[in-house]
Design an enzyme around this catalytic site. Structure first.
Site, PDB file in Angstrom:
ATOM      1  N   LYS A   9      -2.421 148.782  13.727  1.00  0.00           N
ATOM      2  CA  LYS A   9      -3.176 149.832  14.722  1.00  0.00           C
ATOM      3  C   LYS A   9      -2.280 149.472  16.024  1.00  0.00           C
ATOM      4  O   LYS A   9      -1.915 150.482  16.704  1.00  0.00           O
ATOM      5  CB  LYS A   9      -4.672 149.072  14.930  1.00  0.00           C
ATOM      6  CG  LYS A   9      -5.335 149.935  16.227  1.00  0.00           C
ATOM      7  CD  LYS A   9      -6.617 149.175  16.291  1.00  0.00           C
ATOM      8  CE  LYS A   9      -6.821 148.323  17.280  1.00  0.00           C
ATOM      9  NZ  LYS A   9      -6.552 148.351  18.608  1.00  0.00           N
ATOM     10  N   ASN A  10      -2.090 148.108  16.438  1.00  0.00           N
ATOM     11  CA  ASN A  10      -1.512 147.971  17.703  1.00  0.00           C
ATOM     12  C   ASN A  10      -0.111 148.290  17.743  1.00  0.00           C
ATOM     13  O   ASN A  10       0.581 148.035  19.036  1.00  0.00           O
ATOM     14  CB  ASN A  10      -1.907 146.317  18.112  1.00  0.00           C
ATOM     15  CG  ASN A  10      -3.234 146.232  18.436  1.00  0.00           C
ATOM     16  OD1 ASN A  10      -4.131 147.506  18.457  1.00  0.00           O
ATOM     17  ND2 ASN A  10      -3.916 145.215  18.589  1.00  0.00           N
ATOM     18  N   CYS A  62     -14.439 146.760  28.966  1.00  0.00           N
ATOM     19  CA  CYS A  62     -14.952 146.876  27.721  1.00  0.00           C
ATOM     20  C   CYS A  62     -15.630 145.567  27.596  1.00  0.00           C
ATOM     21  O   CYS A  62     -15.815 144.660  28.256  1.00  0.00           O
ATOM     22  CB  CYS A  62     -13.898 147.085  26.635  1.00  0.00           C
ATOM     23  SG  CYS A  62     -12.841 145.715  26.383  1.00  0.00           S
ATOM     24  N   ARG A 115     -10.507 144.326  32.138  1.00  0.00           N
ATOM     25  CA  ARG A 115      -9.358 144.871  31.500  1.00  0.00           C
ATOM     26  C   ARG A 115      -8.547 145.807  32.672  1.00  0.00           C
ATOM     27  O   ARG A 115      -8.372 146.888  32.732  1.00  0.00           O
ATOM     28  CB  ARG A 115      -9.703 145.904  30.363  1.00  0.00           C
ATOM     29  CG  ARG A 115     -10.423 145.182  29.427  1.00  0.00           C
ATOM     30  CD  ARG A 115      -9.674 144.223  28.388  1.00  0.00           C
ATOM     31  NE  ARG A 115      -8.737 144.812  27.567  1.00  0.00           N
ATOM     32  CZ  ARG A 115      -8.635 145.496  26.435  1.00  0.00           C
ATOM     33  NH1 ARG A 115      -9.716 145.470  25.789  1.00  0.00           N
ATOM     34  NH2 ARG A 115      -7.744 145.910  25.857  1.00  0.00           N
ATOM     35  N   ASP A 145      -7.007 138.215  19.153  1.00  0.00           N
ATOM     36  CA  ASP A 145      -7.700 139.070  18.125  1.00  0.00           C
ATOM     37  C   ASP A 145      -8.019 138.322  17.003  1.00  0.00           C
ATOM     38  O   ASP A 145      -8.847 139.210  16.132  1.00  0.00           O
ATOM     39  CB  ASP A 145      -6.820 140.227  17.574  1.00  0.00           C
ATOM     40  CG  ASP A 145      -6.521 141.407  18.917  1.00  0.00           C
ATOM     41  OD1 ASP A 145      -5.421 141.932  18.952  1.00  0.00           O
ATOM     42  OD2 ASP A 145      -7.278 140.950  20.142  1.00  0.00           O
ATOM     43  N   ARG A 200     -12.615 151.487  13.905  1.00  0.00           N
ATOM     44  CA  ARG A 200     -11.477 151.623  14.706  1.00  0.00           C
ATOM     45  C   ARG A 200     -10.065 150.842  14.339  1.00  0.00           C
ATOM     46  O   ARG A 200      -9.056 151.194  14.712  1.00  0.00           O
ATOM     47  CB  ARG A 200     -11.738 151.256  16.297  1.00  0.00           C
ATOM     48  CG  ARG A 200     -12.714 151.899  17.044  1.00  0.00           C
ATOM     49  CD  ARG A 200     -12.869 151.605  18.337  1.00  0.00           C
ATOM     50  NE  ARG A 200     -11.517 151.618  19.003  1.00  0.00           N
ATOM     51  CZ  ARG A 200     -11.402 151.273  20.234  1.00  0.00           C
ATOM     52  NH1 ARG A 200     -12.352 150.598  21.000  1.00  0.00           N
ATOM     53  NH2 ARG A 200     -10.154 151.390  20.691  1.00  0.00           N
TER      54      ARG A 200
HETATM   55  C1  EPZ Z   1      -3.359 144.626  23.692  1.00  0.00           C
HETATM   56  O1  EPZ Z   1      -4.211 145.079  24.683  1.00  0.00           O
HETATM   57  C2  EPZ Z   1      -4.191 144.869  22.203  1.00  0.00           C
HETATM   58  N1  EPZ Z   1      -4.379 146.170  22.313  1.00  0.00           N
HETATM   59  C3  EPZ Z   1      -5.328 144.042  22.180  1.00  0.00           C
HETATM   60  O2  EPZ Z   1      -6.149 144.051  20.786  1.00  0.00           O
HETATM   61  C4  EPZ Z   1      -4.857 142.472  22.193  1.00  0.00           C
HETATM   62  O3  EPZ Z   1      -6.041 141.748  22.540  1.00  0.00           O
HETATM   63  C5  EPZ Z   1      -4.391 142.419  23.490  1.00  0.00           C
HETATM   64  O4  EPZ Z   1      -3.066 143.256  23.703  1.00  0.00           O
HETATM   65  C6  EPZ Z   1      -3.688 140.691  23.596  1.00  0.00           C
HETATM   66  O5  EPZ Z   1      -2.862 140.649  22.751  1.00  0.00           O
HETATM   67  C7  EPZ Z   1      -3.421 147.163  21.617  1.00  0.00           C
HETATM   68  O6  EPZ Z   1      -2.343 146.789  21.591  1.00  0.00           O
HETATM   69  C8  EPZ Z   1      -3.994 148.639  21.699  1.00  0.00           C
HETATM   70  P1  EPZ Z   1      -2.943 142.855  27.771  1.00  0.00           P
HETATM   71  P2  EPZ Z   1      -3.919 145.151  26.063  1.00  0.00           P
HETATM   72  O7  EPZ Z   1      -2.451 144.038  28.612  1.00  0.00           O
HETATM   73  O8  EPZ Z   1      -2.355 145.568  26.101  1.00  0.00           O
HETATM   74  C9  EPZ Z   1      -4.896 141.209  31.738  1.00  0.00           C
HETATM   75  C10 EPZ Z   1      -7.886 144.776  19.296  1.00  0.00           C
HETATM   76  O9  EPZ Z   1      -8.828 144.047  19.047  1.00  0.00           O
HETATM   77  N2  EPZ Z   1      -4.290 142.076  32.479  1.00  0.00           N
HETATM   78  O10 EPZ Z   1      -1.863 141.914  27.185  1.00  0.00           O
HETATM   79  O11 EPZ Z   1      -4.910 145.746  26.796  1.00  0.00           O
HETATM   80  C11 EPZ Z   1      -6.123 141.698  30.960  1.00  0.00           C
HETATM   81  O12 EPZ Z   1      -7.214 141.958  31.452  1.00  0.00           O
HETATM   82  C12 EPZ Z   1      -7.190 144.828  20.677  1.00  0.00           C
HETATM   83  O13 EPZ Z   1      -7.036 145.200  18.730  1.00  0.00           O
HETATM   84  C13 EPZ Z   1      -4.176 142.405  33.672  1.00  0.00           C
HETATM   85  O14 EPZ Z   1      -4.829 141.474  34.478  1.00  0.00           O
HETATM   86  O15 EPZ Z   1      -3.723 143.492  26.433  1.00  0.00           O
HETATM   87  C14 EPZ Z   1      -6.143 140.817  29.640  1.00  0.00           C
HETATM   88  O16 EPZ Z   1      -6.918 139.368  30.140  1.00  0.00           O
HETATM   89  C15 EPZ Z   1      -8.243 144.235  21.855  1.00  0.00           C
HETATM   90  N3  EPZ Z   1      -3.568 143.459  34.414  1.00  0.00           N
HETATM   91  C16 EPZ Z   1      -4.756 139.979  29.598  1.00  0.00           C
HETATM   92  O17 EPZ Z   1      -3.895 140.460  30.734  1.00  0.00           O
HETATM   93  C17 EPZ Z   1      -3.069 144.343  33.687  1.00  0.00           C
HETATM   94  O18 EPZ Z   1      -2.619 145.421  34.367  1.00  0.00           O
HETATM   95  C18 EPZ Z   1      -4.184 140.761  28.169  1.00  0.00           C
HETATM   96  O19 EPZ Z   1      -4.198 141.867  28.432  1.00  0.00           O
HETATM   97  C19 EPZ Z   1      -2.918 144.286  32.248  1.00  0.00           C
HETATM   98  C20 EPZ Z   1      -3.626 143.157  31.620  1.00  0.00           C
END
Ligand code: EPZ
Length: 428
Positions: free
Chosen positions: A26-27, A120, A125, A310, A409
Site C-alpha cells: 500500500k505505502n 487522524c 499529522r 506501523d 484500506r
Molecule cells: C507514511 O505516513 C505512511 N503512510 C504511514 O503509514 C507511516 O506510519 C509513516 O509514513 C511513518 O513510517 C503512507 O506511506 C501512505 P511521516 P507519512 O511524514 O508520510 C511528522 C499506515 O498505517 N511530520 O513520515 O504521513 C508527523 O506528524 C500509515 O500504513 C511533520 O511533523 O508519515 C509524524 O509524527 C500510517 N511534518 C512523523 O513526522 C511534516 O510535514 C512521521 O510522519 C510531515 C510529517
C-alpha cells in the site's frame, strides 16, 4: 451491507499454520500512482494491492483527467489527458495520503490547489515539511490555513535538509523534483523501502534519481518521462502482520513473496522474543516450535531501519499474550517515537482482558496475560484494527471487530488470507 457497517467475526484459540502470499505494498503503490501524473502517456504497474486506498487513488487520477484501467492486480494509467484541477475534497478528507498528489501536480503543472489533509487517530499529522520544501523550489503559496493553493513560474532544483525523515515529505519532494530545472538534493531523507520503490518507478520512466534508501537523495531534473512498466514491492507491514498472526497463535506461518531485507526489524524483534524465523529466499517461515517465548524488555519504533511504527499496534497485541517465565516482573515495554497518539487500540484490547498501561500516548507497559476473552471491539484506524483481529485469533471465544473498512484500506483480503492459515474468521 454498507461499507461502513461491515464487521469482522473471529473465533480464537487455534494455532495458525500454512502459507500465505503477500500482496503489493500500500505505502509503495500510493506514491507511485501519484507519480503516474508526471508521465505524459501510459504507465503500467503490476502487483497493485486491491485495497480501498488504491481505488481512492484511482478516483483522484480519474478526477484529474486520467484514463485508468485496473484488473485487481495490474493497472494502466494514461495521464496524457491529465489537467491541473483542485484535488477533490472528499478524497482528501478520507485519505491523508492524497497529500502525495501535491508533489506530482506541482511537478507536472507547477501549480496546486487542495484543502489541507485532516489529522487522524495517530496525531496531528502536520505537513509543514512538505510546504517548506516546495517553497524552497520556488512555489508561492496563498490561501492561508484552510487552503493549500500555490504556483511557481518554474520549479527549481535546490538543496533541502529535512528536520525529520518524513516519508511523505521525502516522496513529495522527489515527485516535484524529477521534472524541475536543475538538481535537487534531499538531506536527512527517509530511508524506508517504499522510497526505494518510488525511485525504481521514476527511473523506469527515465528520471534521474539516486540515493533512495540512504539519507541523501539526488534528483537531476529531466525534460520529460517516458512510459514505464513497473512491479510494486511486497507489503512489508502485511508480511509482518501475518508473521504476528503465526506468533500470537503459537503456530507456524510461511510468507510467500515477502522480501526479508524489508522486514528484518520485525523478524529481529520476533527472534528476540524466542520465535524461530527461517528465510529461504522468497519464503520466510516463523515457527513457535522449540522456542521459549518471552516478553520484550523494550521495543522502540522509529524511522527505517528502526522497528516500524506501523507494526506497533500488532506487537502490543502480541506482547499482551506473553507472560514469560521470568522470576522478576514479566512486563514488556513499547516506546512509540513516530506518532504522538498511536494508542487507540489500547482500550479496545483492554476489553479483551489485556493489561496495558500507556503514558503520554507513547509509552506502553504490557503485562502479558495467559488468556484473553473474545469481546466486541472497535477498530479506530488501520493498524489498530489489524491488531484487534490478531488478539481475536488468540482470545477464547468470539470477537467482533467493528469498522472493518479501516482494515480494508490496507489489507486486500485479510479474511481469505487468515482463513487459508486455518483461522475461524469472517466479515459480515
Ligand atoms: C507514511 O505516513 C505512511 N503512510 C504511514 O503509514 C507511516 O506510519 C509513516 O509514513 C511513518 O513510517 C503512507 O506511506 C501512505 P511521516 P507519512 O511524514 O508520510 C511528522 C499506515 O498505517 N511530520 O513520515 O504521513 C508527523 O506528524 C500509515 O500504513 C511533520 O511533523 O508519515 C509524524 O509524527 C500510517 N511534518 C512523523 O513526522 C511534516 O510535514 C512521521 O510522519 C510531515 C510529517
Amino acid at each position: 451491507m454498507g461499507r461502513f457497517d461491515e464487521k469482522f467475526k473471529i473465533v480464537g484459540g487455534k494455532p495458525l499454520c500454512g502459507e500465505v502470499l503477500i500482496d503489493g505494498s500500500k505505502n509503495a503503490v500510493l506514491p507511485i500512482l501519484a507519480a503516474t501524473l508526471l508521465v505524459d502517456g501510459r504507465s503500467i504497474i503490476h502487483n497493485c494491492p486491491n485495497i480501498s486506498d488504491t481505488w481512492d487513488s484511482i478516483g483522484i487520477l480519474r478526477h484529474l483527467g486520467c484514463d485508468v484501467v485496473y484488473d485487481g492486480s495490474s493497472l494502466v494509467v494514461d495521464a496524457s489527458g491529465a489537467v491541473s484541477a483542485p484535488l477533490p475534497n472528499a478524497y482528501v478528507e478520507k485519505m491523508r495520503s492524497s497529500m502525495i498528489f501535491v508533489g506530482s501536480l506541482l511537478g507536472r503543472f507547477s501549480q496546486i490547489e487542495t484543502i489541507p489533509p485532516g489529522g487522524c487517530m495517530l496525531g496531528e499529522r502536520p505537513i509543514d515539511l512538505h510546504l517548506k520544501a516546495f517553497e524552497a523550489m520556488g512555489v508561492v503559496f496563498e490561501g492561508g490555513e484552510s487552503l493549500i493553493k500555490g504556483k511557481a513560474a518554474t520549479l527549481k532544483g535546490t538543496k533541502i535538509s529535512l528536520s525529520f525523515p518524513s516519508v511523505g515529505a521525502t516522496q513529495n519532494i522527489m515527485l516535484a523534483a524529477v521534472l524541475a530545472k536543475g538538481e535537487t538534493i534531499i538531506e536527512k531523507a527517509a530511508k524506508e523501502p517504499e522510497i526505494v520503490d518510488l525511485q525504481g518507478f521514476l527511473n523506469a520512466a527515465g528520471a534521474k534519481v539516486s540515493g533512495a534508501g540512504t539519507s541523501t537523495i539526488v534528483i537531476k531534473g529531466v525534460k520529460a518521462l517516458k512510459c514505464p512498466e513497473y512491479t510494486i514491492m511486497p507489503d512489508r507491514i502485511v508480511a509482518g502482520t501475518y508473521l504476528v498472526a503465526g506468533a500470537i497463535t503459537r503456530g507456524e506461518v510461511t510468507l510467500k513473496n515477502a522480501k526479508y531485507q524489508d522486514i528484518f526489524p520485525i523478524s529481529d524483534a520476533l527472534v528476540a522474543m524466542g520465535y524461530k524465523i527461517y528465510n529461504d529466499g522468497n519464503k520466510i517461515t516463523l515457527t513457535t516450535k522449540g522456542g521459549i517465548i518471552r516478553p520484550l524488555s523494550l521495543i522502540s519504533t522509529g524511522p527505517h531501519p528502526a522497528f516500524p511504527t506501523d507494526m506497533q499496534p500488532q506487537f502490543v497485541a502480541l506482547l499482551s499474550t506473553i507472560q514469560g517465565r521470568c522470576s522478576r516482573n514479566c512486563e514488556s515495554m513499547v516506546k512509540e517515537n513516530v506518532f504522538e497518539a498511536r494508542d487507540a487500540h489500547v482500550p479496545e484490547l483492554a476489553k479483551m482482558g489485556a493489561n496495558i498501561t500507556v503514558a503520554e500516548g507513547t509509552h506502553f507497559t504490557i503485562k502479558g496475560a495467559a488468556s484473553l476473552t473474545g469481546a466486541v471491539v472497535d477498530a479506530k484506524d488501520l493498524r489498530g484494527g489489524a491488531a484487534l483481529i490478531l488478539a481475536g485469533l488468540f482470545a477464547q471465544g468470539e470477537t467482533i471487530v467493528n469498522n472493518a473498512y479501516y482494515v480494508k484500506r490496507g489489507y486486500a483480503d485479510i479474511v481469505g488470507d487468515l482463513r487459508g492459515l486455518g483461522a475461524d474468521i469472517s466479515i459480515f
